[in-house]
Design a protein around this motif. Structure first.
Motif, mmCIF file in Angstrom:
data_model
loop_
_atom_site.group_PDB
_atom_site.id
_atom_site.type_symbol
_atom_site.label_atom_id
_atom_site.label_comp_id
_atom_site.label_asym_id
_atom_site.label_seq_id
_atom_site.Cartn_x
_atom_site.Cartn_y
_atom_site.Cartn_z
ATOM 1 N N LYS A 138 0.576 -3.624 10.936
ATOM 2 C CA LYS A 138 0.409 -3.984 12.385
ATOM 3 C C LYS A 138 -0.991 -4.119 12.992
ATOM 4 C CE LYS A 138 4.401 -0.924 13.830
ATOM 5 N NZ LYS A 138 4.728 0.096 14.478
ATOM 6 N N ARG A 139 -1.855 -3.276 12.468
ATOM 7 C CA ARG A 139 -3.297 -3.454 12.926
ATOM 8 C C ARG A 139 -3.796 -4.653 12.257
ATOM 9 N NH1 ARG A 139 -6.206 2.116 12.074
ATOM 10 N NH2 ARG A 139 -7.735 1.111 13.439
ATOM 11 N N ALA A 140 -3.373 -5.026 11.104
ATOM 12 C CA ALA A 140 -4.360 -6.263 10.354
ATOM 13 C C ALA A 140 -3.499 -7.595 11.364
ATOM 14 C CB ALA A 140 -3.815 -6.167 8.913
ATOM 15 N N ARG A 141 -2.333 -7.449 11.557
ATOM 16 C CA ARG A 141 -1.664 -8.691 12.149
ATOM 17 C C ARG A 141 -1.932 -8.879 13.235
ATOM 18 N NH1 ARG A 141 4.525 -9.229 9.559
ATOM 19 N NH2 ARG A 141 3.913 -9.715 7.502
ATOM 20 N N SER A 142 -2.353 -7.903 14.165
ATOM 21 C CA SER A 142 -2.684 -7.658 15.402
ATOM 22 C C SER A 142 -4.429 -8.588 15.437
ATOM 23 C CB SER A 142 -2.812 -6.588 16.125
ATOM 24 O OG SER A 142 -3.749 -5.609 15.610
ATOM 25 N N ALA A 143 -4.856 -8.364 14.474
ATOM 26 C CA ALA A 143 -6.375 -9.218 14.281
ATOM 27 C C ALA A 143 -6.166 -10.424 13.564
ATOM 28 C CB ALA A 143 -7.069 -7.973 13.539
ATOM 29 N N GLU A 144 -5.050 -10.984 13.341
ATOM 30 C CA GLU A 144 -5.059 -12.371 12.757
ATOM 31 C C GLU A 144 -5.153 -12.235 11.424
ATOM 32 O OE1 GLU A 144 -4.066 -15.193 14.952
ATOM 33 O OE2 GLU A 144 -4.201 -13.439 16.543
ATOM 34 N N GLY A 145 -4.914 -11.026 10.803
ATOM 35 C CA GLY A 145 -4.871 -10.883 9.228
ATOM 36 C C GLY A 145 -3.589 -10.614 8.657
ATOM 37 N N ASP A 146 -3.276 -10.049 7.564
ATOM 38 C CA ASP A 146 -2.213 -9.906 6.914
ATOM 39 C C ASP A 146 -2.420 -8.856 5.688
ATOM 40 O OD1 ASP A 146 0.517 -10.021 6.534
ATOM 41 O OD2 ASP A 146 0.579 -11.809 5.812
ATOM 42 N N VAL A 147 -1.349 -8.261 5.279
ATOM 43 C CA VAL A 147 -1.099 -7.343 4.189
ATOM 44 C C VAL A 147 -0.166 -7.932 3.160
ATOM 45 C CG1 VAL A 147 -0.809 -4.988 3.360
ATOM 46 C CG2 VAL A 147 -1.581 -5.273 5.639
ATOM 47 N N ARG A 148 -0.756 -8.142 2.031
ATOM 48 C CA ARG A 148 0.148 -8.332 0.896
ATOM 49 C C ARG A 148 0.011 -7.368 -0.096
ATOM 50 N NH1 ARG A 148 -0.314 -14.023 1.245
ATOM 51 N NH2 ARG A 148 0.063 -14.345 3.421
ATOM 52 N N LEU A 149 1.275 -6.835 -0.734
ATOM 53 C CA LEU A 149 1.506 -5.702 -1.745
ATOM 54 C C LEU A 149 1.669 -6.262 -2.976
ATOM 55 C CD1 LEU A 149 4.059 -3.357 0.495
ATOM 56 C CD2 LEU A 149 1.691 -3.343 0.327
ATOM 57 N N VAL A 150 1.396 -5.565 -3.995
ATOM 58 C CA VAL A 150 1.630 -5.611 -5.605
ATOM 59 C C VAL A 150 2.750 -4.658 -5.821
ATOM 60 C CG1 VAL A 150 0.864 -5.972 -7.580
ATOM 61 C CG2 VAL A 150 -0.531 -6.751 -6.051
ATOM 62 N N TRP A 151 3.782 -5.038 -6.245
ATOM 63 C CA TRP A 151 5.011 -4.160 -6.537
ATOM 64 C C TRP A 151 4.291 -3.104 -7.489
ATOM 65 C CZ3 TRP A 151 9.354 -4.026 -4.415
ATOM 66 C CH2 TRP A 151 10.148 -5.293 -3.978
ATOM 67 N N PRO A 152 4.847 -1.913 -7.185
ATOM 68 C CA PRO A 152 4.980 -0.759 -8.216
ATOM 69 C C PRO A 152 5.579 -1.107 -9.379
ATOM 70 C CG PRO A 152 5.836 0.024 -6.210
ATOM 71 C CD PRO A 152 5.809 -1.482 -6.057
ATOM 72 N N LYS A 153 4.986 -0.716 -10.556
ATOM 73 C CA LYS A 153 5.552 -1.012 -11.943
ATOM 74 C C LYS A 153 6.892 -0.247 -11.885
ATOM 75 C CE LYS A 153 1.421 -1.580 -14.477
ATOM 76 N NZ LYS A 153 0.496 -0.513 -14.934
ATOM 77 N N ARG A 154 6.963 1.230 -11.449
ATOM 78 C CA ARG A 154 7.948 2.098 -11.805
ATOM 79 C C ARG A 154 9.149 1.508 -10.570
ATOM 80 N NH1 ARG A 154 7.868 8.588 -11.142
ATOM 81 N NH2 ARG A 154 10.018 8.814 -11.688
ATOM 82 N N GLU A 155 10.285 1.314 -11.563
ATOM 83 C CA GLU A 155 11.350 0.606 -10.922
ATOM 84 C C GLU A 155 11.803 1.441 -9.479
ATOM 85 O OE1 GLU A 155 15.660 -0.481 -12.768
ATOM 86 O OE2 GLU A 155 14.020 -1.028 -13.791
ATOM 87 N N GLU A 156 11.970 2.771 -9.779
ATOM 88 C CA GLU A 156 12.491 3.758 -8.826
ATOM 89 C C GLU A 156 11.605 3.489 -7.490
ATOM 90 O OE1 GLU A 156 11.716 4.616 -11.630
ATOM 91 O OE2 GLU A 156 12.923 6.282 -12.596
ATOM 92 N N THR A 157 10.471 3.313 -7.590
ATOM 93 C CA THR A 157 9.470 3.223 -6.450
ATOM 94 C C THR A 157 9.948 1.751 -5.641
ATOM 95 O OG1 THR A 157 7.908 4.410 -7.611
ATOM 96 C CG2 THR A 157 7.236 3.669 -5.595
ATOM 97 N N GLN A 158 10.112 0.926 -6.641
ATOM 98 C CA GLN A 158 10.324 -0.419 -6.420
ATOM 99 C C GLN A 158 11.795 -0.182 -5.214
ATOM 100 O OE1 GLN A 158 11.022 -3.359 -9.013
ATOM 101 N NE2 GLN A 158 9.012 -3.190 -10.062
ATOM 102 N N ARG A 159 12.818 0.467 -5.847
ATOM 103 C CA ARG A 159 13.977 0.591 -4.970
ATOM 104 C C ARG A 159 13.622 1.262 -3.578
ATOM 105 N NH1 ARG A 159 18.119 4.014 -5.043
ATOM 106 N NH2 ARG A 159 17.109 5.691 -6.326
#
Lengths: 160, 110
Positions: free
Chosen positions: B65-86
């Motif tokens: 929210k804060r990054a986008r309000s400052a014209e920025g963005d957030v990208r994530l890298v998937w966790p390797k652990r499948e359960e965390t992805q779920r």
């Protein structure tokens, strides 16, 4: 029918969440719980205990008792505390239809607990405090191998 | 000489611990420091995160929210652990965040 039971009693804070997670993980391994369900159990217990430490005990150290047991093919987890009474109806469910960035932060933990577990019930009494009972069905082995033989048995055919 | 130079600051934050209600405030505080320094683009590499609860997710949403309000963005890298992805899919995080398989892929989008 072999049943399995483990208990953890602690006076703790949020700093103990990792220890609580390790307790559930270890109990799941010992009881041969379906690996796909272990994370759900850890997650539900983590959310329950986070709520207790934050809301029931207001961030102060408090007493929590966890019981992990199998009843047939179900895992039943009971979490007791003696903090402030918890009223789940007082927690508005998150509006999952709203875009995530527009959703108010909070309320997600209880929602996750309900998503991850099959049954969930909260009771409170001045004498016994808060008692949360959560169950997940069909994730324990039909007949757990005994420690002496370690023999695995084929899973029973699912009930129609 | 006609030069057109653009400099972009992107924070690549690699998290290697579980993110729960105990340590989420520390992560949030570190991210707040970066925001205060003017950084608005973030790659949060969750590949080695074994466990993420709703307090951790709240930190990610707050940052977004804060990054986008400052014209920025957030990208994530998937966790390797499948359960965390779920869990990220169950909470529909994958519909809000752009989530890449690798840091390099996450950076490409910026």
């Amino acid at each position: 029918m072999t049943s399995f039971r483990r208990e953890l009693h602690l006076v703790g804070t949020m700093a103990d969440l990792a220890r609580i997670g390790a307790f559930i993980e270890e109990a799941c391994a010992q009881a041969h719980i379906d690996p796909a369900a272990r994370f759900d159990l850890m997650m539900a217990v983590d959310e329950a205990c986070s709520n207790i430490f934050e809301h029931a005990y207001n961030g102060l150290a408090g007493e929590v008792t966890l019981r992990f047991e199998t009843r047939g093919r179900d895992v039943v987890i009971t979490v007791r505390d003696h903090g402030r009474a918890f009223d789940p109806d007082g927690v508005p469910p998150p509006d999952m239809a709203l875009p995530l960035e527009e959703r108010p932060i909070g309320g997600l933990g209880l929602h996750l607990m309900r998503q991850l577990m099959d049954d969930i019930s909260f009771t409170f009494s001045p004498e016994h405090g808060n008692i949360l009972v959560m169950a997940k069905h069909g994730v324990a082995p039909v007949d757990p191998p005994t420690p002496t033989t370690g023999r695995r048995r084929s899973p029973a055919r699912p009930k129609p | 000489m006609n030069l057109d130079i653009s400099l972009y600051s992107i924070a690549i934050v690699v998290v290697r611990d579980r993110i729960d209600a105990f340590n989420a405030p520390e992560l949030r505080s570190r991210l707040d420091q970066l925001l205060a320094e003017g950084i608005t683009r973030f790659v949060l590499d969750l590949s080695d995160v074994p466990f993420l609860d709703s307090a951790g997710m709240a930190v990610l949403v707050n940052l977004l929210k804060r990054a986008r309000s400052a014209e920025g963005d957030v990208r994530l890298v998937w966790p390797k652990r499948e359960e965390t992805q779920r869990i990220l899919r169950l909470t529909k995080f994958d519909r809000v965040f752009k989530i890449a398989e690798t840091q390099a892929a996450a950076l490409k989008g910026f």
